[in-house]
Design an enzyme around this catalytic site. Structure first.
Site, PDB file in Angstrom:
ATOM      1  N   SER A 136       1.201  -0.951   0.076  1.00 15.24           N
ATOM      2  CA  SER A 136      -0.240   0.400  -0.070  1.00 15.24           C
ATOM      3  C   SER A 136       0.766   1.766  -0.130  1.00 15.24           C
ATOM      4  O   SER A 136       1.508   1.384   0.214  1.00 15.24           O
ATOM      5  CB  SER A 136      -0.640   0.205   1.534  1.00 15.24           C
ATOM      6  OG  SER A 136      -1.477   1.882   1.804  1.00 15.24           O
ATOM      7  N   TYR A 149      -1.854   0.214  11.235  1.00 13.49           N
ATOM      8  CA  TYR A 149      -2.141  -0.275   8.986  1.00 13.49           C
ATOM      9  C   TYR A 149      -0.253  -0.254   8.649  1.00 13.49           C
ATOM     10  O   TYR A 149       0.269  -1.131   7.911  1.00 13.49           O
ATOM     11  CB  TYR A 149      -3.437   0.680   9.108  1.00 13.49           C
ATOM     12  CG  TYR A 149      -3.326   0.232   7.032  1.00 13.49           C
ATOM     13  CD1 TYR A 149      -3.614  -1.676   6.846  1.00 13.49           C
ATOM     14  CD2 TYR A 149      -3.526   0.531   6.514  1.00 13.49           C
ATOM     15  CE1 TYR A 149      -3.454  -1.420   5.436  1.00 13.49           C
ATOM     16  CE2 TYR A 149      -3.882   0.215   4.741  1.00 13.49           C
ATOM     17  CZ  TYR A 149      -3.588  -1.162   4.609  1.00 13.49           C
ATOM     18  OH  TYR A 149      -3.800  -1.132   3.103  1.00 13.49           O
TER      19      TYR A 149
END
Length: 252
Positions: A136, A149
């Site tokens: 990501s 995250y």
């Protein structure tokens, strides 16, 4: 020519399901892997030559069973798409729920390592293996409320870069794909524990966020280039997202 096998984890929905569809269309026999058997069955029913295997990437025994199953197939495992992952919560570090952080690390990081370790001998044996790690933009940019995250995705980026060094000289490419804003059915809903209003707010005013099919196209492109071509890292964002903190939104 032996059947080309692609293994996609987290294939029951979102980017994983879209990737399975796109790789199937590209001529791979896709082994779709996830925990939810009913969703896998529905996906495989759509595809030409795919099959499914129910597995949990956080379980040693489950991943070992997957590797054993792949050994029994008639074909060569050429592609592993480590897509299983996700986010939970948006608390600050001060208010962190450590159980959520543990889950994110277990699924995103240790899950990727566990499946990669188990399938490396098969990828090596194919003579033209590719490992895709779905990271990501959170793997290299942090933001408030995203500590758990972003920490997991930073770790996943470190795994991808280390693997590439360690596998140098062997016939295995390592590709890291780093999406920015992607609207899928489940990612934001899971992060906000089913709160549809909070999930929708993530994409509010963004005319065209990326969708799962966009990322599936990127995976397929990197995996079907001539094998001597390695895309180390592919960063992909919607036009509206100039950077992690800069998103063009239009409200009427």
């Amino acid at each position: 020519m032996p059947t080309r096998i692609a293994v996609v984890t987290g294939a029951s929905s979102g980017i994983g399901a879209a990737t399975a569809r796109r790789l199937d269309a590209a001529g791979f026999h896709v082994v779709a892997v996830a925990r939810r058997a009913e969703k896998l069955d529905a996906l495989v029913a759509e595809l030409k030559t795919a099959s499914s295997f129910v597995a949990d990437v956080t379980s040693d025994a489950s991943v070992a069973a997957l590797a054993e199953h792949l050994e029994s197939l008639d074909g060569e495992v050429e592609l592993l798409v480590n897509n299983a992952g996700g986010a939970i919560g948006a608390e600050t570090v001060e208010d962190a729920d450590l159980a959520d952080w543990q889950w994110m690390f277990d699924v995103n990081v240790l899950g990727t390592i566990r499946v990669t370790k188990a399938l490396l001998p098969l990828l090596d044996r194919s003579g033209r293996g590719t490992i895709v790690i779905m990271s990501s933009t959170a793997g290299f940019v942090v933001y408030e409320g995203g500590g758990g995250y972003t920490a997991a995705k930073h770790a996943e980026t470190a795994v991808a870069e280390t693997l590439r060094l360690e596998l140098s000289g062997r016939p295995i490419r390592v590709v890291e794909i780093c999406p920015g804003m992607v609207r899928t059915d489940e990612f934001a809903l899971k992060r906000y524990e089913g709160d549809a209003e909070k999930a929708a707010a993530v994409y509010a005013g963004v005319a065209e966020p990326l969708v799962a099919e966009d990322i599936a196209e990127c995976v397929t492109w990197t995996a079907t280039l001539p094998h001597h071509v390695n895309i180390d890292r592919l960063v992909v964002r919607p036009l509206a997202q100039a950077a992690q903190h800069k998103v063009h939104r239009v409200f009427e």
